[in-house]
Scaffold this motif. Structure first.
Motif, mmCIF file in Angstrom:
data_model
loop_
_atom_site.group_PDB
_atom_site.id
_atom_site.type_symbol
_atom_site.label_atom_id
_atom_site.label_comp_id
_atom_site.label_asym_id
_atom_site.label_seq_id
_atom_site.Cartn_x
_atom_site.Cartn_y
_atom_site.Cartn_z
ATOM 1 N N ASN A 1 0.834 -1.293 -0.178
ATOM 2 C CA ASN A 1 0.052 0.203 0.007
ATOM 3 C C ASN A 1 1.077 1.394 -0.244
ATOM 4 O O ASN A 1 2.121 1.765 0.819
ATOM 5 N N THR B 1 -4.671 7.199 0.252
ATOM 6 C CA THR B 1 -3.846 5.724 0.522
ATOM 7 C C THR B 1 -2.994 6.871 -1.003
ATOM 8 O O THR B 1 -4.091 7.805 -1.560
ATOM 9 N N PHE C 1 -4.432 -1.785 -2.249
ATOM 10 C CA PHE C 1 -2.489 -2.277 -2.586
ATOM 11 C C PHE C 1 -1.939 -0.927 -3.934
ATOM 12 O O PHE C 1 -1.988 -2.085 -4.826
#
Length: 374
Positions: A78, A87, A93
């Protein structure tokens, strides 16, 4: 009583053996810094940055011994922004996600979201692909993907074992589109050779998109992490490095050609005339020196010769970094970059990778940062 103790002992021994045959490792890196830029949209800026050198990430890496030198492997990695917790790559991921089989004798085959062969084989020879420069040392717009601005989805990758210093590999990324096999597919090949202090490598990457038809969002390269919008991208390069005791010197050449290009999307969207033909030739000379086991200095000069519809923009970039290790896992660094664009009649301004573009033909950035690995 003796039988109970014996069963317990044997159970513990077999549990230990089973545990030794498989493993899962949690790992990561956090890179946070303060960056000064002399011009972003015409104004100077102080900002907190995440991943000025190496993108912040955490991941899980696992292997299971299947016997006979064969094992099952996986990586889930990630990316994230340490400044706000978001993120990276807009995915859980986004940096890597693959599973496969690896053999000591025959190499590894993996499937998932993975790096291409330019990143795998040529990337370690350019400072932008290492801890000695990273994100902000990239060639203009990271046009050759040596700083892995994008990964390849739906990909099958083969990597050979090490044949006395020689390794090779290939990757194919499926378009996943029925009736249009080539719409947003990718493929690459690469090889490297290590002989004592000498390292040499070469690689090729091709992306096929459908710039004039319907966008294939489920293809090999997603539109939210692509570098260019174009009908076809071809990137190839070669490089070498040589170690002289605590010093290492290197040279990398890459060329990226874009057919039917209409935009650059890496740092902020830059429009191009429709159906443009764009080319970048990148020449990087780099070196690094370990002054002590804890203190290192690294630098690079990159000259980029561009072509766009008959015009010839050019980029000069000077980059310098020094890093000091506080421990085996934590270091502090100070680095700076200077970029100048010349002969640009198409509106290109200086744009150090990872930062907002300058309004002028020059841009200077200085970052003081901290990296921690776990």
């Amino acid at each position: 009583m003796k039988k109970t103790l014996m069963v317990a002992a044997l159970s513990g021994m077999f549990a230990t053996a089973a545990h030794a045959q498989s493993s899962v490792t949690l790992y990561g890196l956090i890179d946070a810094g303060i960056t000064y830029t002399n011009s972003q949209g015409g104004r100077a800026n102080w900002q907190e940055t995440s991943g000025a050198v190496n993108g912040s990430r955490w991941g899980l890496r696992g292997a299971e011994d299947l016997g006979g030198g064969l094992k099952a492997i996986f990586t889930l990695e990630n990316g994230f922004n340490i400044g706000n917790g978001d993120t990276g790559q807009d995915r859980l991921f986004g940096r890597q996600a693959f599973v496969g089989l690896a053999s000591d004798q025959y190499g590894a085959v993996t499937l998932g979201r993975q790096y291409d062969s330019v990143v795998d084989y040529l990337g370690p020879l350019a400072l932008t692909g290492t801890q000695y420069g990273g994100t902000q040392f990239a060639h203009p717009f990271d046009n050759d993907n040596l700083d892995n601005s994008f990964r390849v989805n739906n990909s099958v990758k083969y990597q050979s074992p090490d044949f006395e210093g020689f390794k090779f590999g290939a990757l194919y990324g499926f378009s996943n589109q029925a009736g249009n096999f080539a719409n947003n597919r990718a493929y690459s090949v690469g090889a490297s050779y290590n002989y004592g202090p000498l390292n040499v490598a070469a690689a090729y990457l091709q992306l096929n998109n459908n710039a004039t038809g319907a966008v294939n969002l489920s293809g090999a390269v997603s539109d939210d992490d692509t570098t260019f919008f174009a009908g076809r991208q071809r990137t190839w390069g070669a490089g070498l490095s040589y170690a002289f005791g605590p010093a290492t010197a290197g040279f990398v050449f890459t060329q990226t050609k874009l057919d039917n290009a209409f935009g650059i999307a890496n740092t902020s969207a830059i429009g191009l005339p429709a159906n443009s033909d764009l080319r970048f030739n990148n020449y990087e000379v780099n070196g690094r020196y370990n002054l002590t086991p804890a203190l290192s200095v690294a630098g690079a000069y990159t000259y980029t010769d561009g072509k766009l519809n008959g015009e010839s923009p050019k980029w000069h970039q000077f980059s310098l970094q020094t890093a000091y290790a506080l421990s085996k896992r934590t270091d502090v660094y100070l680095q700076g970059e200077y970029q100048k664009v010349i002969e640009s009649k198409t509106g290109f301004t200086a744009t150090i990778n990872g930062l907002a573009p300058s309004s002028f033909d020059k841009q200077v950035a200085v970052t003081a940062g901290l990296r921690h690995r776990f």
